[in-house]
Motif scaffolding. Sequence first.
Motif, mmCIF file in Angstrom:
data_model
loop_
_atom_site.group_PDB
_atom_site.id
_atom_site.type_symbol
_atom_site.label_atom_id
_atom_site.label_comp_id
_atom_site.label_asym_id
_atom_site.label_seq_id
_atom_site.Cartn_x
_atom_site.Cartn_y
_atom_site.Cartn_z
ATOM 1 N N ARG A 1 -3.051 6.079 8.642
ATOM 2 C CA ARG A 1 -3.328 6.661 9.959
ATOM 3 C C ARG A 1 -4.838 6.803 10.178
ATOM 4 N NH1 ARG A 1 -4.440 11.714 12.043
ATOM 5 N NH2 ARG A 1 -3.402 12.290 13.997
ATOM 6 N N ALA A 2 -5.526 7.386 9.169
ATOM 7 C CA ALA A 2 -6.964 7.620 9.326
ATOM 8 C C ALA A 2 -7.727 6.308 9.445
ATOM 9 C CB ALA A 2 -7.488 8.424 8.128
ATOM 10 N N ALA A 3 -7.338 5.310 8.629
ATOM 11 C CA ALA A 3 -8.062 4.042 8.655
ATOM 12 C C ALA A 3 -7.909 3.367 10.018
ATOM 13 C CB ALA A 3 -7.552 3.128 7.542
ATOM 14 N N ILE A 4 -6.727 3.477 10.604
ATOM 15 C CA ILE A 4 -6.514 2.850 11.915
ATOM 16 C C ILE A 4 -7.260 3.619 12.999
ATOM 17 C CG2 ILE A 4 -4.775 2.456 13.698
ATOM 18 C CD1 ILE A 4 -2.879 1.607 11.487
ATOM 19 N N ILE A 5 -7.121 4.946 12.991
ATOM 20 C CA ILE A 5 -7.748 5.743 14.050
ATOM 21 C C ILE A 5 -9.267 5.613 13.992
ATOM 22 C CG2 ILE A 5 -8.160 8.131 14.771
ATOM 23 C CD1 ILE A 5 -5.229 8.651 14.347
ATOM 24 N N ALA B 1 -6.054 -3.388 15.241
ATOM 25 C CA ALA B 1 -6.649 -2.396 14.332
ATOM 26 C C ALA B 1 -6.204 -2.618 12.885
ATOM 27 C CB ALA B 1 -6.291 -0.982 14.790
ATOM 28 N N LEU B 2 -4.888 -2.783 12.676
ATOM 29 C CA LEU B 2 -4.374 -2.846 11.301
ATOM 30 C C LEU B 2 -5.027 -3.935 10.438
ATOM 31 C CD1 LEU B 2 -2.383 -1.550 9.351
ATOM 32 C CD2 LEU B 2 -0.631 -3.121 10.163
ATOM 33 N N PRO B 3 -5.203 -5.169 10.960
ATOM 34 C CA PRO B 3 -5.792 -6.202 10.090
ATOM 35 C C PRO B 3 -7.190 -5.848 9.592
ATOM 36 C CG PRO B 3 -4.865 -7.188 12.056
ATOM 37 C CD PRO B 3 -4.851 -5.712 12.272
ATOM 38 N N ASN B 4 -7.881 -4.955 10.312
ATOM 39 C CA ASN B 4 -9.217 -4.567 9.879
ATOM 40 C C ASN B 4 -9.197 -3.298 9.035
ATOM 41 O OD1 ASN B 4 -11.028 -6.541 11.293
ATOM 42 N ND2 ASN B 4 -9.800 -5.805 13.009
ATOM 43 N N ALA B 5 -8.013 -2.720 8.851
ATOM 44 C CA ALA B 5 -7.926 -1.443 8.148
ATOM 45 C C ALA B 5 -7.370 -1.606 6.743
ATOM 46 C CB ALA B 5 -7.051 -0.466 8.946
ATOM 47 N N TRP B 6 -7.102 -2.843 6.326
ATOM 48 C CA TRP B 6 -6.409 -3.033 5.052
ATOM 49 C C TRP B 6 -7.192 -2.504 3.851
ATOM 50 C CZ3 TRP B 6 -1.631 -3.030 5.107
ATOM 51 C CH2 TRP B 6 -0.866 -3.802 5.973
ATOM 52 N N ALA B 7 -8.496 -2.687 3.826
ATOM 53 C CA ALA B 7 -9.246 -2.345 2.609
ATOM 54 C C ALA B 7 -8.995 -0.908 2.144
ATOM 55 C CB ALA B 7 -10.726 -2.632 2.799
ATOM 56 N N PRO B 8 -9.216 0.111 2.992
ATOM 57 C CA PRO B 8 -8.946 1.469 2.508
ATOM 58 C C PRO B 8 -7.471 1.700 2.196
ATOM 59 C CG PRO B 8 -9.524 1.499 4.842
ATOM 60 C CD PRO B 8 -9.810 0.125 4.339
ATOM 61 N N ILE B 9 -6.572 1.070 2.960
ATOM 62 C CA ILE B 9 -5.144 1.276 2.712
ATOM 63 C C ILE B 9 -4.773 0.727 1.336
ATOM 64 C CG2 ILE B 9 -2.813 0.704 3.487
ATOM 65 C CD1 ILE B 9 -3.909 0.616 6.326
ATOM 66 N N ILE B 10 -5.235 -0.478 1.045
ATOM 67 C CA ILE B 10 -4.914 -1.097 -0.245
ATOM 68 C C ILE B 10 -5.414 -0.230 -1.401
ATOM 69 C CG2 ILE B 10 -5.496 -3.045 -1.741
ATOM 70 C CD1 ILE B 10 -5.379 -4.822 0.699
ATOM 71 N N ASN B 11 -6.601 0.343 -1.229
ATOM 72 C CA ASN B 11 -7.143 1.174 -2.292
ATOM 73 C C ASN B 11 -6.267 2.381 -2.580
ATOM 74 O OD1 ASN B 11 -9.592 0.538 -3.734
ATOM 75 N ND2 ASN B 11 -10.413 0.119 -1.708
ATOM 76 N N LEU C 1 -4.890 -2.164 -11.643
ATOM 77 C CA LEU C 1 -4.540 -1.886 -10.249
ATOM 78 C C LEU C 1 -5.787 -1.772 -9.386
ATOM 79 C CD1 LEU C 1 -1.510 0.474 -10.712
ATOM 80 C CD2 LEU C 1 -1.532 -1.705 -9.518
ATOM 81 N N ASN C 2 -6.849 -1.163 -9.931
ATOM 82 C CA ASN C 2 -8.082 -1.081 -9.153
ATOM 83 C C ASN C 2 -8.674 -2.457 -8.910
ATOM 84 O OD1 ASN C 2 -8.835 1.564 -8.286
ATOM 85 N ND2 ASN C 2 -8.780 2.116 -10.442
ATOM 86 N N LEU C 3 -8.592 -3.302 -9.935
ATOM 87 C CA LEU C 3 -9.086 -4.665 -9.766
ATOM 88 C C LEU C 3 -8.281 -5.378 -8.684
ATOM 89 C CD1 LEU C 3 -10.824 -7.018 -10.656
ATOM 90 C CD2 LEU C 3 -9.179 -7.513 -12.436
ATOM 91 N N GLY D 1 -7.651 -7.560 -3.341
ATOM 92 C CA GLY D 1 -6.907 -7.504 -2.081
ATOM 93 C C GLY D 1 -7.821 -7.204 -0.909
ATOM 94 N N ALA D 2 -8.763 -6.262 -1.107
ATOM 95 C CA ALA D 2 -9.678 -5.910 -0.019
ATOM 96 C C ALA D 2 -10.539 -7.108 0.359
ATOM 97 C CB ALA D 2 -10.555 -4.732 -0.439
#
Lengths: 552, 318
Positions: free
Chosen positions: B204-208, B234-244, B299-301, B306-307
């Motif tokens: 939610r935060a990454a998208i907003i 919005a979503l395609p640009n928000a993946w990095a924080p979500i993936i983390n 997982l962090n790698l 992914g990001a």
Amino acid sequence: MTKFSDKDVLLEIRDLKIEGYSDETWVPIIKGVDLTLHRGEVMGLIGESGAGKSTIGAAAMGYARDGTRISDGSIEFDGMELTTATESERRALRGSRIAYVAQSAAASFNPAHKIIDQHTEAPVHYRIQKRMEAQEDAMELYERLRLPNPQEIGFRYPHQVSGGQLQRAMTAMAMACRPDLIIFDEPTTALDVTTQIEVLAAIRDIVDQFNTAAIYITHDLAVVAQMADTIKVLLRGEEVEEAPTEQMLDNPQEDYTKSLWAVRSFQRPQKSRPTDGTLPVISVKNVDAAYTGGVKVLDDVSFDVYPGMTVAVVGESGSGKSTTARVITGLLPPSSGEVLFKGEPLPPRYQDRKRDQLRQAQMIYQMADTALNPKVRINEIIGRPAQFYSGLRGQALKQRVDELLDLIELEPAKFYNRYPPELSGGQKQRIGIARALAAEPDFIICDEVTSALDQLVAEGILKLLDRLQKELGLAYMFITHDLATVRSIADEVVVMQNGKVVEQGPKEEMFTPPHHPYTDLLLSSVPEMDPNWLTTLLEERGVDNIGDAADV
Amino acid sequence: MGDLTSLVFKRLGLGLLTLLVVSILIFFAVELLPGDIAQAVLGQGATEETVNAMRQQLGLDRPAPVRYLDWLAGAVQGDFGVSLVSGDRVSSAISERFINTLFLAAYAAAIAVPISIVLGVVVALLRNTLFDRVANVLTLTSISSPEFFLGYILILYLSVKTGMFPALASLKSDMGFFELLHRTFLPALTLVLVVTAHMMRMTRAAIINLLASPYIEMARLKGTPPWKVIVRHALPNAWAPIINVVALNLAYLITGVVLVEVVFVYPGIGQLLVDAVAKRDFPIVQACCLIFAATFILLNLMADVGAILTNPRLRHPK
């Protein structure tokens, strides 16, 4: 207004009032503006920042930005009242019948999708065209807008395309559904003059070809003179006056309009180099530089700055102007060559420079907004360099800060304890100047210090810099892409292109032919107030030369 | 793309170094624990002689650094030693437990990740509405309650009162896949409730965060409907924080589940680790901790890779 008949009214705005939410109350931004636009008419909206140009542009689409609301008045688009329409009715107009071209195409294209996919989104959504048809149409529009490789360029991502090309692609996108009205919101402000011409020509052509009406928002009078049939001048949310372009240019009625027209009147006499053997305060000698692992961005750059003089460094973005500044300040050590201060070589890295050497090269930045820490009080921003370089403490420091505030014509008692976000753009830039002065330098680098400011405010800053130069004997390196600024304050000019100095010399010489071809291109690309300037220029250059060559 | 491969190798190398440091820390931390394994195994009735004999037999009379190096020499060859308590090989003692833990984590993740991303997108679309607030309150409540408490509540309502799911998640070797899913549903659901809030709120935060971008305004001014503005722009640009955040929560599902295992008597690795620490069974503790550390590193790698892969600037260079 003979050109347009009253039957063809497309957009009629009456007594529009818009409010913005700030400090927990609604304050008026637009205070009752009327606007009538006919089919095929191009209206220029001009005014300083804060005049409400963009807000009116958005309102013409029935759109209120976050934190604003349309509080009163009517907006009638082709018989439809937008203020009372439902959100989905208004949305159905956007993209299909009214389109929008934003100031920064680089920021307004979604980085995650290919250009053509963003182009076809609206026509496919409105079921005007099937996807493949829409793609074909996009390529045709790209060709009409003279984009290189029209068949292929749409399949790139936005970051793979240059700024000027993106701006044209955005104009093509606005055309996708052949709208009746396009809002151009400062479409060329972020571009270099040479690129600006291409975009202006492309916009004018396409608007002509499809007989599209347009609202052209800008703060640049010379640009609006090329584009608009009618000009409306705005000031703080109110209309100053409106008239057909020629009439407005020849015979403005209101004082405010006249003052806009008269801007750039400031010019100071050119100084020449001292002849008594004084050493240049800064001397850049055969400097090459590259960013880590990258290609050379500076190639054999040499020039001198003498005490008390202003050297303007001009060129397009990417020409190496700011990189030169980074080399002088020691932020980017050169790969070869050196920088001399009064004949003494400066260590290439700022970490190796002594305090006294560091104080000599101070910088003032383009964006005062980002160059000043918003959480630090003014007295600390100015006081820290005074403390660091001159070791001032306590009462002496306070006195020095007051003195500096006096120098930049801001009342010490009023500004001493304030924070940068409470200040206007011009005031912030003055704080930036005071911070540079606090180090008591002999030499200051001004990096596009006026380009983010309105013309009247910018002129105030230029006058201030000039006065400080006289009083304190400062030397300036003035980085800019704005040749009008160069004309008003420079003593010498250095023209840069692709990391090389292509021409340098005293200002008078630089502004009189013959020029180096690149200097000539730069000079002739600066828009003039004459409404026929663009047409004449395009004829001279030949239409085929507009639009850059394919670069992939 | 060459950058990506070199990044992966560099990070794997650093990961090995991290594992070495972790193993040293764990060894000496276990050394610092009060008490003595021989004493613990033999019980209070042991005489001093028997304790000493046991210590000699286990090699505990040698100095600690020697024992560590001895273990390390075996470990780099893939031999993690034998359990000091049971005498079983560490690898066989751990492998079955670890597979169980992985299964439970995968089960929970397969439910939690899609739910939290979809919910995150929906609450971003309906931000500041009643739905947004209710979803926030519910997920925050579930994240703020202790896992064992959530587990017992679920047992009370879904098992004791309604009998829909078994309260104990003990495993038998002859269970079918669907019986397995049914039997482990309650622990998986407990874990889902624990991790959903974090991932949903980050989505939610990454998208907003992106909704003020010029390209979002552009999309709106093109007449794009609100749901499409969120999902497509919005979503395609928000993946990095979500993936983390997803990676962080996946790591938690593997390493932080001991309470849930205890509540549901699930034979996972967390339970094994706690027993081993209590008995000062150093080879088991060491192996479990290294597995956990490796989980975090990998997982962090994966999150970083992914990001990078979701960033068009890096995927399609100029």
